[in-house]
Scaffold this motif. Sequence first.
Motif, short mmCIF file in Angstrom:
data_model
loop_
_atom_site.label_atom_id
_atom_site.label_comp_id
_atom_site.label_asym_id
_atom_site.label_seq_id
_atom_site.Cartn_x
_atom_site.Cartn_y
_atom_site.Cartn_z
N GLU A 103 56.53 -6.37 54.77
CA GLU A 103 57.55 -7.23 53.97
C GLU A 103 57.34 -8.71 54.22
OE1 GLU A 103 59.83 -6.58 51.45
OE2 GLU A 103 58.76 -4.61 51.19
N SER A 104 56.86 -8.94 55.44
CA SER A 104 56.93 -10.44 55.82
C SER A 104 55.44 -10.81 55.61
CB SER A 104 57.37 -10.49 57.30
OG SER A 104 56.70 -10.03 58.15
N GLN A 105 54.33 -10.44 55.78
CA GLN A 105 53.05 -10.95 55.65
C GLN A 105 52.36 -10.55 54.34
OE1 GLN A 105 51.17 -10.15 59.35
NE2 GLN A 105 52.74 -11.58 60.44
N PRO A 106 52.02 -11.47 53.44
CA PRO A 106 51.57 -11.26 52.10
C PRO A 106 50.23 -10.52 52.38
CG PRO A 106 52.56 -13.33 52.03
CD PRO A 106 52.50 -12.81 53.38
N GLY A 107 49.22 -10.83 53.31
CA GLY A 107 47.83 -10.37 53.40
C GLY A 107 48.11 -8.87 53.80
N ILE A 108 48.90 -8.63 54.93
CA ILE A 108 49.16 -7.14 55.05
C ILE A 108 49.70 -6.18 53.97
CG2 ILE A 108 50.13 -5.57 56.68
CD1 ILE A 108 49.74 -7.47 58.86
N ARG A 109 50.63 -6.91 52.97
CA ARG A 109 51.17 -6.47 51.97
C ARG A 109 50.10 -5.90 51.16
NH1 ARG A 109 55.49 -9.17 51.25
NH2 ARG A 109 54.35 -11.04 50.26
N ARG A 110 49.14 -6.98 50.79
CA ARG A 110 48.14 -6.65 49.88
C ARG A 110 47.41 -5.46 50.32
NH1 ARG A 110 48.54 -12.31 49.29
NH2 ARG A 110 46.65 -12.60 50.86
N GLN A 111 46.82 -5.39 51.59
CA GLN A 111 46.10 -4.53 52.06
C GLN A 111 46.56 -3.04 51.86
OE1 GLN A 111 45.05 -5.64 56.15
NE2 GLN A 111 43.69 -3.77 56.20
N VAL A 112 48.03 -3.02 52.39
CA VAL A 112 48.87 -1.64 52.38
C VAL A 112 48.89 -1.29 50.82
CG1 VAL A 112 50.94 -0.60 52.94
CG2 VAL A 112 49.79 -1.97 54.47
N ASN A 113 49.34 -2.31 50.00
CA ASN A 113 49.49 -2.20 48.68
C ASN A 113 48.06 -1.23 48.02
OD1 ASN A 113 50.57 -2.08 46.09
ND2 ASN A 113 49.92 -4.07 45.82
N GLN A 114 46.85 -1.80 48.30
CA GLN A 114 45.68 -1.23 48.00
C GLN A 114 45.60 0.17 48.51
OE1 GLN A 114 43.36 -2.36 45.59
NE2 GLN A 114 42.84 -0.32 45.83
N MET A 115 45.99 0.52 49.82
CA MET A 115 45.85 1.67 50.27
C MET A 115 46.62 2.82 49.70
SD MET A 115 45.71 0.59 54.25
CE MET A 115 44.13 -0.13 55.05
N VAL A 116 47.96 2.10 49.51
CA VAL A 116 48.83 2.82 48.57
C VAL A 116 48.29 3.47 47.22
CG1 VAL A 116 51.33 2.99 47.28
CG2 VAL A 116 50.80 2.33 49.76
N MET A 117 47.78 2.52 46.58
CA MET A 117 47.34 2.87 45.35
C MET A 117 46.19 3.87 45.45
SD MET A 117 47.15 -0.69 42.93
CE MET A 117 46.03 -1.59 43.85
N ASP A 118 45.21 3.59 46.43
CA ASP A 118 44.19 4.58 46.65
C ASP A 118 44.76 6.15 47.05
OD1 ASP A 118 42.45 2.47 46.40
OD2 ASP A 118 41.92 2.36 48.83
N GLU A 119 45.77 6.06 47.72
CA GLU A 119 46.47 7.23 48.21
C GLU A 119 47.01 8.00 46.89
OE1 GLU A 119 47.66 10.56 50.57
OE2 GLU A 119 46.36 8.75 50.72
#
Length: 123
Positions: A103-119
């Motif tokens: 929630e607090s770090q946009p770079g990590i949010r983008r990375q996790v967002n992509q991983m969620v989409m992949d999953e």
Amino acid sequence: MPSHPTFRPMAGSLFALSLLSAGPAAAVPAIASHAYTASELRNYAETLVAIVRVRQALATQLTGAPSGSRAQLESEAAAQITDILQRHDLDKAAFNAISARVESQPGIRRQVNQMVMDEVIRG
């Protein structure tokens, strides 16, 4: 890169919900300072998707369910979420800490967002 339209609300809801049942508050900041590896973030993303699926199933089951069965359905969903966390070697404090970082770090949010989409695509 555009974010997945359903991830942000899912993560925010889970983050808020998970904080309600978190263990000691001191554990979250200690874990939140950890530098997460791609593998740890992927594990978190897999956990997040699995938990969202349980919560969505619960919401569907609760719709129109008799009031007497609601507590049982919620209890079963909570047990499933605990099992999911254990399978992914996470506890509530660790999950909450990663959620806070997402929630607090946009770079990590983008990375996790992509991983969620992949999953979601895989699953």
